[in-house]
Design a protein around this motif. Structure first.
Motif, short mmCIF file in Angstrom:
data_model
loop_
_atom_site.label_atom_id
_atom_site.label_comp_id
_atom_site.label_asym_id
_atom_site.label_seq_id
_atom_site.Cartn_x
_atom_site.Cartn_y
_atom_site.Cartn_z
N THR A 139 -24.33 -22.53 -3.23
CA THR A 139 -24.48 -21.70 -4.68
C THR A 139 -24.43 -20.00 -4.14
N SER B 44 -28.79 -17.72 -14.43
CA SER B 44 -27.42 -17.64 -13.93
C SER B 44 -27.13 -15.76 -13.56
N ARG C 135 -20.83 -19.39 -4.70
CA ARG C 135 -20.17 -19.68 -5.64
C ARG C 135 -20.39 -18.09 -6.10
#
Length: 239
Positions: free
Chosen positions: A41, A8, A44
Motif C-alpha cells: 500500500t 486514501s 502504491r
C-alpha cells in the motif's frame, strides 16, 4: 448526512507530511512503518504521487518532492502566509516569559512547528522548525482537536488508524480545553517537559497555536497564569 471522507487522499497527505528537512526523501519502508500500513500500500501511494508529479524518483525505491509539490508549496505561502509579525511576537513573548515560545500549524499527523524563539538561558528546551508533535498528548494537539467538530475528530481518528476509544478517552479533556481556552502538557509527551498553549482563532477556527514550553519544574501555577495571559494577548494581535 455528512459527506463521506476519502481516507486514501488523507493517507496520501499523511505520507507527504513525513518529509522534512531531516528527511528529504521517502521510501515505502518508511511510509509503511510510520503510517502503519502494508509495504504494498505504501509503495502504491508513492508511485501514484510520482505519477501526478508530486514526487520524483531520485534512485530506485527512493522518492523526493517533485515539481508539483514545490508549486503547491509556493502557492500555499503566497495565499496563506504566516502573519508577518509572528516572529517578532514570539520574540517579545520569549523576553517576557523567559522561556522558549513557538507557533504550530495543524497537520493530520500532528501540530507542526512553523516558528520558534529560543529562550536565552544556559539550560532550556529547544525545538526545530518543521518538527511534528503528537496530536493526543501535547497541548498544541489537544487545542486543534478541541476546535474540531465531533465529526471531524471521528474522520481524523479513522484516517490515523486510531481506535474509537482513543478519542473517547480524551474527549473530557478536550471539552475542558475548549471551555477554558488553553491547554497544558505536564510531561504527558516527554518526561520533565511542559507546555502551555493557546489557539489563534479565525472565525472560530484554530489556525495556529502559540505555546510557551520548558522544563516541568519551571512551569508552576504562577508561570502558567502569566503565560496564559501573555499568549492570549499575543494571539489576539495576530488575528
Amino acid at each position: 448526512m455528512a459527506t463521506p471522507i476519502n481516507l486514501s487522499v488523507m493517507k496520501a497527505f499523511d505520507a507527504l507530511d513525513l518529509l522534512s528537512e531531516d528527511r528529504p526523501e521517502l521510501t515505502a519502508e518508511v511510509v509503511a512503518r510510520e503510517l502503519r500500513m502494508s509495504y504494498a500500500t505504501a509503495h502504491r501511494f508513492l508511485v501514484t504521487l510520482e505519477a501526478v508529479g508530486v514526487l520524483i524518483t531520485v534512485r530506485r525505491g527512493v522518492f523526493a518532492p517533485g515539481p508539483r509539490l514545490a508549486r503547491l508549496g509556493r502557492m500555499a505561502d503566497d495565499l496563506a502566509p504566516l502573519p508577518k509579525t509572528l516572529q517578532s511576537t514570539l520574540d517579545r513573548l520569549r523576553e517576557t516569559l523567559d522561556e522558549s515560545v513557538m507557533a504550530c500549524r495543524f497537520t493530520p499527523r500532528g501540530p507542526q512547528c512553523v516558528a520558534v524563539s529560543q529562550a536565552q538561558r544556559p539550560i532550556s528546551v529547544n525545538i526545530r522548525i518543521g518538527t511534528t508533535l503528537p496530536m493526543l498528548n501535547t497541548a498544541q494537539g489537544r487545542l486543534f482537536l478541541a476546535h474540531m467538530t465531533p465529526r471531524d475528530r471521528e474522520n481524523w481518528s479513522l484516517a490515523q488508524g486510531l481506535d474509537a476509544s482513543a478519542i473517547a478517552a480524551i474527549n473530557p479533556t478536550l471539552q475542558e480545553v475548549l471551555a477554558c481556552g488553553y491547554a497544558l502538557n505536564r510531561g504527558d509527551n516527554e518526561p520533565d517537559i511542559a507546555a502551555v498553549s493557546v489557539p489563534v482563532l479565525v472565525e472560530g477556527r484554530a489556525v495556529l497555536t502559540l505555546s510557551a514550553f520548558g522544563t516541568l519544574g519551571r512551569m508552576d501555577s504562577a508561570f502558567v497564569d502569566l503565560a496564559k495571559e501573555q499568549l492570549t494577548k499575543a494571539a489576539a494581535t495576530l488575528t
